[in-house]
Each structure stands twice: as structure tokens, then as C-alpha cells.
Design a protein around this motif. Structure first.
Motif, PDB file in Angstrom:
ATOM      1  N   TYR A  29       5.725   0.369   7.359  1.00 12.51           N
ATOM      2  CA  TYR A  29       6.555  -0.713   7.943  1.00 12.51           C
ATOM      3  C   TYR A  29       6.082  -2.023   7.819  1.00 12.51           C
ATOM      4  O   TYR A  29       6.624  -3.051   7.563  1.00 12.51           O
ATOM      5  CB  TYR A  29       6.968  -0.021   9.273  1.00 12.51           C
ATOM      6  CG  TYR A  29       8.027   1.119   9.528  1.00 12.51           C
ATOM      7  CD1 TYR A  29       7.899   2.034   8.511  1.00 12.51           C
ATOM      8  CD2 TYR A  29       8.642   1.233  10.643  1.00 12.51           C
ATOM      9  CE1 TYR A  29       8.702   3.096   8.651  1.00 12.51           C
ATOM     10  CE2 TYR A  29       9.320   2.544  10.712  1.00 12.51           C
ATOM     11  CZ  TYR A  29       9.529   3.246   9.798  1.00 12.51           C
ATOM     12  OH  TYR A  29      10.352   4.333   9.927  1.00 12.51           O
ATOM     13  N   GLN A  30       4.874  -2.165   8.117  1.00 17.58           N
ATOM     14  CA  GLN A  30       4.415  -3.495   8.095  1.00 17.58           C
ATOM     15  C   GLN A  30       4.193  -4.218   6.692  1.00 17.58           C
ATOM     16  O   GLN A  30       4.621  -5.420   6.431  1.00 17.58           O
ATOM     17  CB  GLN A  30       2.849  -3.654   8.826  1.00 17.58           C
ATOM     18  CG  GLN A  30       3.034  -3.508  10.131  1.00 17.58           C
ATOM     19  CD  GLN A  30       1.485  -3.163  10.826  1.00 17.58           C
ATOM     20  OE1 GLN A  30       0.540  -3.032  10.229  1.00 17.58           O
ATOM     21  NE2 GLN A  30       1.485  -3.291  12.171  1.00 17.58           N
ATOM     22  N   ASP A  31       3.978  -3.249   5.658  1.00 15.94           N
ATOM     23  CA  ASP A  31       4.059  -3.742   4.529  1.00 15.94           C
ATOM     24  C   ASP A  31       5.398  -3.986   3.975  1.00 15.94           C
ATOM     25  O   ASP A  31       5.518  -4.921   3.221  1.00 15.94           O
ATOM     26  CB  ASP A  31       3.542  -2.634   3.648  1.00 15.94           C
ATOM     27  CG  ASP A  31       3.099  -2.896   2.107  1.00 15.94           C
ATOM     28  OD1 ASP A  31       2.141  -3.891   1.969  1.00 15.94           O
ATOM     29  OD2 ASP A  31       3.761  -2.418   1.058  1.00 15.94           O
ATOM     30  N   LEU A  32       6.264  -3.251   4.246  1.00 18.70           N
ATOM     31  CA  LEU A  32       7.807  -3.709   4.067  1.00 18.70           C
ATOM     32  C   LEU A  32       8.131  -4.889   4.676  1.00 18.70           C
ATOM     33  O   LEU A  32       8.834  -5.660   3.752  1.00 18.70           O
ATOM     34  CB  LEU A  32       8.718  -2.556   4.536  1.00 18.70           C
ATOM     35  CG  LEU A  32       8.948  -1.048   3.999  1.00 18.70           C
ATOM     36  CD1 LEU A  32       9.763  -0.001   5.085  1.00 18.70           C
ATOM     37  CD2 LEU A  32       9.461  -0.958   2.607  1.00 18.70           C
ATOM     38  N   ASP A  33       7.749  -5.092   5.669  1.00 21.26           N
ATOM     39  CA  ASP A  33       7.916  -6.563   6.447  1.00 21.26           C
ATOM     40  C   ASP A  33       7.316  -7.711   5.602  1.00 21.26           C
ATOM     41  O   ASP A  33       7.920  -8.516   5.237  1.00 21.26           O
ATOM     42  CB  ASP A  33       7.635  -6.741   7.716  1.00 21.26           C
ATOM     43  CG  ASP A  33       8.329  -6.081   8.838  1.00 21.26           C
ATOM     44  OD1 ASP A  33       9.630  -5.728   8.485  1.00 21.26           O
ATOM     45  OD2 ASP A  33       8.208  -5.774  10.025  1.00 21.26           O
TER      46      ASP A  33
ATOM     47  N   LEU B 197       7.691  -0.089  17.954  1.00 18.23           N
ATOM     48  CA  LEU B 197       8.472   1.106  18.141  1.00 18.23           C
ATOM     49  C   LEU B 197       8.731   1.977  16.936  1.00 18.23           C
ATOM     50  O   LEU B 197       9.284   1.323  15.895  1.00 18.23           O
ATOM     51  CB  LEU B 197       9.808   0.785  18.892  1.00 18.23           C
ATOM     52  CG  LEU B 197       9.651   0.045  20.208  1.00 18.23           C
ATOM     53  CD1 LEU B 197      11.117  -0.213  20.637  1.00 18.23           C
ATOM     54  CD2 LEU B 197       8.854   0.770  21.518  1.00 18.23           C
ATOM     55  N   LEU B 198       8.368   3.054  17.093  1.00 12.99           N
ATOM     56  CA  LEU B 198       8.530   3.896  15.683  1.00 12.99           C
ATOM     57  C   LEU B 198       9.131   5.501  15.915  1.00 12.99           C
ATOM     58  O   LEU B 198       8.659   5.934  16.900  1.00 12.99           O
ATOM     59  CB  LEU B 198       7.128   4.270  14.972  1.00 12.99           C
ATOM     60  CG  LEU B 198       6.317   3.191  14.361  1.00 12.99           C
ATOM     61  CD1 LEU B 198       4.933   3.847  13.667  1.00 12.99           C
ATOM     62  CD2 LEU B 198       7.079   2.623  13.162  1.00 12.99           C
TER      63      LEU B 198
ATOM     64  N   VAL C  68       0.450  -0.358  20.284  1.00 11.22           N
ATOM     65  CA  VAL C  68       0.158  -1.874  20.570  1.00 11.22           C
ATOM     66  C   VAL C  68      -1.046  -2.249  19.763  1.00 11.22           C
ATOM     67  O   VAL C  68      -2.043  -1.435  19.646  1.00 11.22           O
ATOM     68  CB  VAL C  68      -0.430  -1.617  21.962  1.00 11.22           C
ATOM     69  CG1 VAL C  68      -0.781  -3.164  22.229  1.00 11.22           C
ATOM     70  CG2 VAL C  68       0.668  -1.097  22.815  1.00 11.22           C
ATOM     71  N   ASN C  69      -0.622  -3.152  19.021  1.00 12.26           N
ATOM     72  CA  ASN C  69      -1.974  -3.667  17.838  1.00 12.26           C
ATOM     73  C   ASN C  69      -2.355  -2.450  17.178  1.00 12.26           C
ATOM     74  O   ASN C  69      -3.660  -2.357  17.092  1.00 12.26           O
ATOM     75  CB  ASN C  69      -2.898  -4.339  18.318  1.00 12.26           C
ATOM     76  CG  ASN C  69      -2.527  -5.601  19.220  1.00 12.26           C
ATOM     77  OD1 ASN C  69      -1.705  -6.217  18.782  1.00 12.26           O
ATOM     78  ND2 ASN C  69      -3.349  -6.170  20.099  1.00 12.26           N
ATOM     79  N   ASP C  70      -1.440  -1.591  16.601  1.00 11.69           N
ATOM     80  CA  ASP C  70      -2.062  -0.542  15.455  1.00 11.69           C
ATOM     81  C   ASP C  70      -2.718   0.693  16.486  1.00 11.69           C
ATOM     82  O   ASP C  70      -3.324   1.613  15.695  1.00 11.69           O
ATOM     83  CB  ASP C  70      -3.047  -1.137  14.327  1.00 11.69           C
ATOM     84  CG  ASP C  70      -2.392  -2.199  13.580  1.00 11.69           C
ATOM     85  OD1 ASP C  70      -1.242  -2.124  13.597  1.00 11.69           O
ATOM     86  OD2 ASP C  70      -3.219  -2.878  13.233  1.00 11.69           O
TER      87      ASP C  70
ATOM     88  N   GLN D 295       0.338   6.562  12.197  1.00 11.19           N
ATOM     89  CA  GLN D 295      -0.374   5.414  11.942  1.00 11.19           C
ATOM     90  C   GLN D 295      -0.076   4.694  10.395  1.00 11.19           C
ATOM     91  O   GLN D 295       0.269   3.672  10.229  1.00 11.19           O
ATOM     92  CB  GLN D 295      -1.804   5.757  11.970  1.00 11.19           C
ATOM     93  CG  GLN D 295      -2.800   4.587  11.919  1.00 11.19           C
ATOM     94  CD  GLN D 295      -3.098   3.912  13.380  1.00 11.19           C
ATOM     95  OE1 GLN D 295      -3.233   4.715  14.151  1.00 11.19           O
ATOM     96  NE2 GLN D 295      -3.107   2.769  13.588  1.00 11.19           N
ATOM     97  N   GLU D 296       0.023   5.696   9.577  1.00  8.16           N
ATOM     98  CA  GLU D 296       0.459   5.474   8.095  1.00  8.16           C
ATOM     99  C   GLU D 296       1.883   4.880   8.098  1.00  8.16           C
ATOM    100  O   GLU D 296       1.908   4.087   7.285  1.00  8.16           O
ATOM    101  CB  GLU D 296       0.242   6.533   7.050  1.00  8.16           C
ATOM    102  CG  GLU D 296       0.314   6.314   5.809  1.00  8.16           C
ATOM    103  CD  GLU D 296       0.234   7.537   4.841  1.00  8.16           C
ATOM    104  OE1 GLU D 296       0.473   8.730   5.294  1.00  8.16           O
ATOM    105  OE2 GLU D 296      -0.205   7.327   3.745  1.00  8.16           O
TER     106      GLU D 296
END
Lengths: 145, 95
Positions: free
Chosen positions: A69-73, B88-89, B65-67, A63-64
């Protein structure tokens, strides 16, 4: 450009210090985090939670990881590396590090076994990302004072 | 944010070699399993990279999906609707 093209890890002193401080704070457990780069230069360190809470293992909390990854984007940065500490052993990938390596970015290891801490960086090259074995290739690390 | 009718799928660095370096791909809404099928149609072989021979996701791939972690939703049956974001992670771990 992705982190995969970087041939050398160059850390501004302040960011190297921040990474080491997070590793020291994590003792006796290993500490971990992610490294952001922009045009190949290290621009940010994300100190993160060790979901394994262990002196011999680390795992990012997904989750973190997703939030980073979102912050990087959003900032237009690349994932430039993964870092973690070895609290009592040298800064070299353990068999577990090689087996578990999945990202194709440099893996930076901070050894706290000596004073001062030692930072080294490696590529773990695999035939496929899900392979259990791989070759370890060291890459130069420079701390810009 | 206005939606264009698609689901946005974020591709991590490690998988971009299979998507022609695309980092975000718009797909038609569907279950996670259907999204993976769409990716495989567009990028042949993609499915084999993230799923094992039993047709399950590799244990070191997380799908959000949406966090929300799809593992705690309905896994491959989790529905992604118009405007949803799927990520995907790869797991990041070691010792």
C-alpha cells in the motif's frame, strides 16, 4: 480515481503471465497478490506470500500488504484488485471468498484446474464492508496481447 | 521529514467512502482509541465501521503504527506521537 470505478480488467500480456506464473509457483497451495492500476489500466502485479499456506485458503500477510500500500502511494498507483488462485476448481468466488471479501476492488481469480489457466474477475458487493454475505458480479477480463 | 505536530493516518480504499474520499488525515497525537474518536468526530459513524459492539476493533481490521502491528503493541492504548504514521488495513483473505 479508485479501482471501484473500473468496469473491465485489462491486463497487458506480460502482467497476466506474471500473475499466472506466481500462481503456478505457489502450487499445491493457493497463491495471492495485489494488482496496481493507473487511470484504470493494470500497470503492476505484486506477487505476495500466502500467509495461510493452504491449498484451499489464502490470506495476505498484513505487514507485506502495508508495504505494498505504501508503494502504491509512492508511485501514485491505485489498488486495482486482489488476485488469488484456485488450484483445482473453477475461477469463481467460493463461499469463503464472498464471506472474507473486504476491499471494494475487483477480486481476480486464476484457475489452474485447466490448461491454460483461466482468469476471471468479480466484484463482491456487500451492504457494508464487514458483512458476511454479498452478491457476486462478474466483470469482463481482457488480456492485451 | 519535518513534522507539523500531527499524526498522519492512512485510510484504505474501502473506508474512504466514510472520509469524503480522503486518503490521509492529520490528527492530534493520542492513543489509537483517541485517534478513532477524532475520526468519528470528524466523520460521524466512522467508529461504528471499524469497531464492534464490544468496543474492540473488528477482527478484520489491522492497525499499524510506524510499520508495527498495534495488536502486538498495546492495541487501542498504543500511543501515536507527533510525526508517527498510522495505517488502517482491511484483512485480505479468502479461499
Amino acid at each position: 480515481m479508485t479501482g471501484a470505478n473500473v468496469l473491465e480488467m485489462r491486463f497487458p500480456q506480460e502482467l497476466a503471465d506474471r500473475m499466472i506464473a506466481h500462481c503456478l509457483d505457489g502450487r499445491p497451495d493457493e497463491a495471492c497478490g495485489l494488482i496496481a492500476t493507473e487511470d484504470g489500466a493494470v500497470v503492476h502485479i505484486y506477487p505476495m506470500f500466502n500467509a495461510s499456506a493452504s491449498p484451499v485458503r489464502y490470506a495476505l500477510d498484513p505487514q507485506e500488504q502495508l508495504a505494498v500500500y505504501q508503494d502504491l502511494d509512492e508511485r501514485g498507483w491505485d489498488l486495482g484488485g486482489v488476485f488469488h488462485s484456485h488450484t483445482r476448481t473453477e475461477a469463481y468466488p467460493s463461499p469463503t471468498d464472498v464471506r472474507e471479501a473486504r476491499e471494494e476492488v475487483p477480486y481476480v481469480i486464476v484457475s489452474l484446474a485447466t490448461e491454460p489457466a483461466v482468469i476471471r474477475a468479480f466484484r463482491i458487493v456487500k451492504e457494508s464492508w464487514s458483512a458476511e454475505t454479498g452478491e457476486v458480479e462478474e466483470m469482463p477480463v481482457e488480456v492485451l496481447g | 521529514m519535518a513534522s507539523d505536530g500531527s499524526v498522519k493516518v492512512k485510510i484504505p480504499t474501502v473506508f474512504r467512502r466514510f472520509t469524503g474520499n480522503e486518503a490521509e488525515i492529520d490528527l492530534a497525537p493520542g492513543t489509537i482509541g483517541q485517534l478513532i474518536d477524532q475520526l468519528d468526530e470528524r466523520y460521524p459513524g466512522f467508529k461504528g465501521q471499524i469497531m464492534n459492539d464490544e468496543g474492540e476493533l473488528h477482527r478484520f481490521v489491522n492497525v499499524y503504527v510506524n510499520d508495527e502491528d498495534a495488536r502486538y503493541l498495546e492495541k487501542l492504548e498504543t500511543q501515536a506521537n507527533e510525526g508517527d504514521r498510522v495505517a488502517l488495513l482491511p484483512s485480505v483473505a479468502g479461499g
